[in-house]
Scaffold this motif. Sequence first.
Motif, PDB file in Angstrom:
ATOM      1  N   THR A   9      -1.797   5.643  -8.635  1.00  0.00           N
ATOM      2  CA  THR A   9      -3.370   6.371  -8.032  1.00  0.00           C
ATOM      3  C   THR A   9      -3.493   6.347  -6.684  1.00  0.00           C
ATOM      4  OG1 THR A   9      -4.799   4.386  -8.459  1.00  0.00           O
ATOM      5  CG2 THR A   9      -4.251   5.557 -10.542  1.00  0.00           C
ATOM      6  N   VAL A  10      -4.500   7.370  -6.376  1.00  0.00           N
ATOM      7  CA  VAL A  10      -4.966   7.440  -5.004  1.00  0.00           C
ATOM      8  C   VAL A  10      -5.600   5.903  -4.481  1.00  0.00           C
ATOM      9  CG1 VAL A  10      -6.332   8.443  -3.420  1.00  0.00           C
ATOM     10  CG2 VAL A  10      -4.965   9.974  -5.009  1.00  0.00           C
ATOM     11  N   GLU A  11      -6.251   5.612  -5.381  1.00  0.00           N
ATOM     12  CA  GLU A  11      -6.887   3.914  -5.191  1.00  0.00           C
ATOM     13  C   GLU A  11      -5.896   2.982  -5.102  1.00  0.00           C
ATOM     14  OE1 GLU A  11      -9.809   3.704  -8.012  1.00  0.00           O
ATOM     15  OE2 GLU A  11     -11.376   3.143  -6.681  1.00  0.00           O
ATOM     16  N   ALA A  68      -1.790   0.733   1.232  1.00  0.00           N
ATOM     17  CA  ALA A  68      -1.972   1.035   2.558  1.00  0.00           C
ATOM     18  C   ALA A  68      -2.951   0.346   3.366  1.00  0.00           C
ATOM     19  CB  ALA A  68      -2.178   2.386   2.877  1.00  0.00           C
ATOM     20  N   GLY A  69      -3.988  -0.423   2.807  1.00  0.00           N
ATOM     21  CA  GLY A  69      -4.910  -1.419   3.245  1.00  0.00           C
ATOM     22  C   GLY A  69      -6.068  -0.410   4.082  1.00  0.00           C
ATOM     23  N   ILE A  70      -6.310   0.653   3.259  1.00  0.00           N
ATOM     24  CA  ILE A  70      -7.213   1.633   4.054  1.00  0.00           C
ATOM     25  C   ILE A  70      -8.232   1.999   2.810  1.00  0.00           C
ATOM     26  CG2 ILE A  70      -5.948   2.418   5.629  1.00  0.00           C
ATOM     27  CD1 ILE A  70      -5.613   4.967   4.067  1.00  0.00           C
ATOM     28  N   ALA A  71      -9.307   2.560   2.995  1.00  0.00           N
ATOM     29  CA  ALA A  71     -10.126   2.971   1.873  1.00  0.00           C
ATOM     30  C   ALA A  71      -9.878   4.548   1.343  1.00  0.00           C
ATOM     31  CB  ALA A  71     -11.580   3.333   2.449  1.00  0.00           C
ATOM     32  N   LYS A  72     -10.055   4.370   0.054  1.00  0.00           N
ATOM     33  CA  LYS A  72      -9.701   5.785  -0.712  1.00  0.00           C
ATOM     34  C   LYS A  72     -10.358   7.003   0.128  1.00  0.00           C
ATOM     35  CE  LYS A  72     -11.276   7.430  -5.094  1.00  0.00           C
ATOM     36  NZ  LYS A  72     -11.752   7.210  -6.355  1.00  0.00           N
ATOM     37  N   THR A  73     -11.476   6.671   0.498  1.00  0.00           N
ATOM     38  CA  THR A  73     -12.290   8.062   1.111  1.00  0.00           C
ATOM     39  C   THR A  73     -11.480   8.428   2.198  1.00  0.00           C
ATOM     40  OG1 THR A  73     -13.813   6.266   1.855  1.00  0.00           O
ATOM     41  CG2 THR A  73     -14.413   7.730   0.089  1.00  0.00           C
ATOM     42  N   THR A  74     -10.810   7.451   3.162  1.00  0.00           N
ATOM     43  CA  THR A  74     -10.155   7.860   4.024  1.00  0.00           C
ATOM     44  C   THR A  74      -8.860   8.850   3.719  1.00  0.00           C
ATOM     45  OG1 THR A  74     -10.549   5.713   5.206  1.00  0.00           O
ATOM     46  CG2 THR A  74      -8.819   7.002   6.150  1.00  0.00           C
ATOM     47  N   ILE A  75      -8.340   8.532   2.780  1.00  0.00           N
ATOM     48  CA  ILE A  75      -7.120   9.286   2.138  1.00  0.00           C
ATOM     49  C   ILE A  75      -7.582  10.895   1.913  1.00  0.00           C
ATOM     50  CG2 ILE A  75      -5.498   9.662   0.322  1.00  0.00           C
ATOM     51  CD1 ILE A  75      -4.890   7.163   0.232  1.00  0.00           C
ATOM     52  N   TYR A  76      -8.784  10.970   1.182  1.00  0.00           N
ATOM     53  CA  TYR A  76      -9.379  12.192   1.031  1.00  0.00           C
ATOM     54  C   TYR A  76     -10.090  12.727   2.077  1.00  0.00           C
ATOM     55  CZ  TYR A  76      -8.622  11.881  -4.068  1.00  0.00           C
ATOM     56  OH  TYR A  76      -8.210  11.700  -5.346  1.00  0.00           O
ATOM     57  N   ARG A  77     -10.289  12.151   3.178  1.00  0.00           N
ATOM     58  CA  ARG A  77     -10.603  12.696   4.520  1.00  0.00           C
ATOM     59  C   ARG A  77      -9.418  13.740   4.886  1.00  0.00           C
ATOM     60  NH1 ARG A  77     -13.229   8.158   6.217  1.00  0.00           N
ATOM     61  NH2 ARG A  77     -14.872   8.503   4.989  1.00  0.00           N
ATOM     62  N   ARG A  78      -8.249  13.227   4.707  1.00  0.00           N
ATOM     63  CA  ARG A  78      -6.922  13.801   5.347  1.00  0.00           C
ATOM     64  C   ARG A  78      -6.348  14.703   4.476  1.00  0.00           C
ATOM     65  NH1 ARG A  78      -4.489   9.405   9.513  1.00  0.00           N
ATOM     66  NH2 ARG A  78      -6.770   8.641  10.229  1.00  0.00           N
ATOM     67  N   TRP A  79      -6.324  14.299   3.200  1.00  0.00           N
ATOM     68  CA  TRP A  79      -5.687  15.180   2.102  1.00  0.00           C
ATOM     69  C   TRP A  79      -6.485  15.718   1.335  1.00  0.00           C
ATOM     70  CZ3 TRP A  79      -3.535  10.724   4.237  1.00  0.00           C
ATOM     71  CH2 TRP A  79      -2.285  11.049   4.842  1.00  0.00           C
ATOM     72  N   PRO A  80      -6.677  16.779   0.940  1.00  0.00           N
ATOM     73  CA  PRO A  80      -7.861  17.581   0.038  1.00  0.00           C
ATOM     74  C   PRO A  80      -7.435  17.030  -1.391  1.00  0.00           C
ATOM     75  CG  PRO A  80      -6.326  19.394   0.536  1.00  0.00           C
ATOM     76  CD  PRO A  80      -5.723  17.996   1.487  1.00  0.00           C
ATOM     77  N   THR A  81      -6.134  16.656  -1.842  1.00  0.00           N
ATOM     78  CA  THR A  81      -5.821  16.389  -3.151  1.00  0.00           C
ATOM     79  C   THR A  81      -4.652  15.540  -3.276  1.00  0.00           C
ATOM     80  OG1 THR A  81      -4.257  18.129  -3.557  1.00  0.00           O
ATOM     81  CG2 THR A  81      -6.821  18.659  -4.033  1.00  0.00           C
ATOM     82  N   LYS A  82      -4.407  14.688  -4.320  1.00  0.00           N
ATOM     83  CA  LYS A  82      -3.384  13.977  -4.413  1.00  0.00           C
ATOM     84  C   LYS A  82      -1.991  14.633  -4.232  1.00  0.00           C
ATOM     85  CE  LYS A  82      -0.987  11.066  -7.739  1.00  0.00           C
ATOM     86  NZ  LYS A  82      -0.731  10.128  -9.011  1.00  0.00           N
ATOM     87  N   GLY A  83      -2.064  16.003  -4.837  1.00  0.00           N
ATOM     88  CA  GLY A  83      -0.625  16.813  -4.577  1.00  0.00           C
ATOM     89  C   GLY A  83      -0.376  16.984  -3.152  1.00  0.00           C
TER      90      GLY A  83
END
Lengths: 191, 191
Positions: free
Chosen positions: A38-40, A46-61
Amino acid sequence: MTPLTPARPPGRPRSGINDVVFAATLSTVRELGYARATVERIAAAAGIAKTTIYRRWPTKGALIVDCLLDAFGPVPLEGGSRAEIVSSAVRWTAGKIGEPGVGDAFAGVFSDGVSDPELREILSSRLQDPYRLALQEALGEPEHRVLFLIDVVVGTLLHRMGMTGEPMVDGDVDALVEMVLPLFHREPDSP
Amino acid sequence: MTPLTPARPPGRPRSGINDVVFAATLSTVRELGYARATVERIAAAAGIAKTTIYRRWPTKGALIVDCLLDAFGPVPLEGGSRAEIVSSAVRWTAGKIGEPGVGDAFAGVFSDGVSDPELREILSSRLQDPYRLALQEALGEPEHRVLFLIDVVVGTLLHRMGMTGEPMVDGDVDALVEMVLPLFHREPDSP
DNA sequence: TGGTTTCGGAACCTAAGGTAGCGCAATTCG
DNA sequence: CGAATTGCGCTACCTTAGGTTCCGAAACCA
């Protein structure tokens, strides 16, 4: 004069975490499989926050596609003859899909795309098209013949991976190469 | 004497709704795609309760597999030569996967199996193995060669379906047949 | 110092697979 | 006929996961 690359946009700059996220993505997929990656969990690895991932990629795909682009890199097309180009490209594809996590991530995101037209568009335009165009150029073949080759090679490798959970063994990759080579024995531009 | 088929077990008999559920499954998948064809929507389309579906199939994947088994039926293997058998089997597969809803359901459940070992086991044993065994028998070929054929044919057809959302056109099915035929030109048991 | 953007974190929303329990219907057995 | 057994519909519920919102704090520029 407006400089083409403004020195730096205002605000806090993005930290260089893309590589860390890609590595965390592949290792999480390898350990837990695609659905449980999961994204979480990827963010935690990766040692970062889930929201940081969604700030850079719109979806998991989209994240997985970028991760795969990073893992694959450019296809080597240095072969001399068309047969050598096709052969090396097929073996390179099989090798990449066999790398830990890569095949699972590829099969998983492909699966998600089956019922998600937006993801399918991302897969087609960002992942497939660059390799398709490079092959068209290197082989001098029309689009639909290269698309057929990609369907056969990638489809076969992913089906084996999906049904058995293991990448295709070398002997079967050899058979795959021998099977597709006759598709390109005729030189398309010879007088 | 203990009769082999006891007249009827006690309790309320199951109503004959399997066919209705299969039809509702395919039509729902066709209209909404695999992911949006939820068990609740399928049950609603069949006019029954969601719990009734879960009383008969343990998971959505098992339901889809049974639905596909019903949709595919037995593979026709009446061809005379091995080439005719392979050719007709490939075209039959392409035709079935091209039927409305079938290809989507197939690709969808295959995708789910990527990260679900239990579903993968169901897919392999209930869906792939019967056809694999029938082909081994009809062609006189060992398991691994028939598995390779299945990987190539099904993988290619599903990859085309997954990337474009449309089944493979007849011309490409012809090319697929021509491509796999040389795999079986040599008679395995000839002296 | 102020403006701007990013990060982390927590809470939250929604969809979907799957489960539990209840009342009722249909059927077999005594 | 009555009792036991099993299937159905229904409601409510649990869990997971993708994705969003909001806020305070950090990092950078002018």
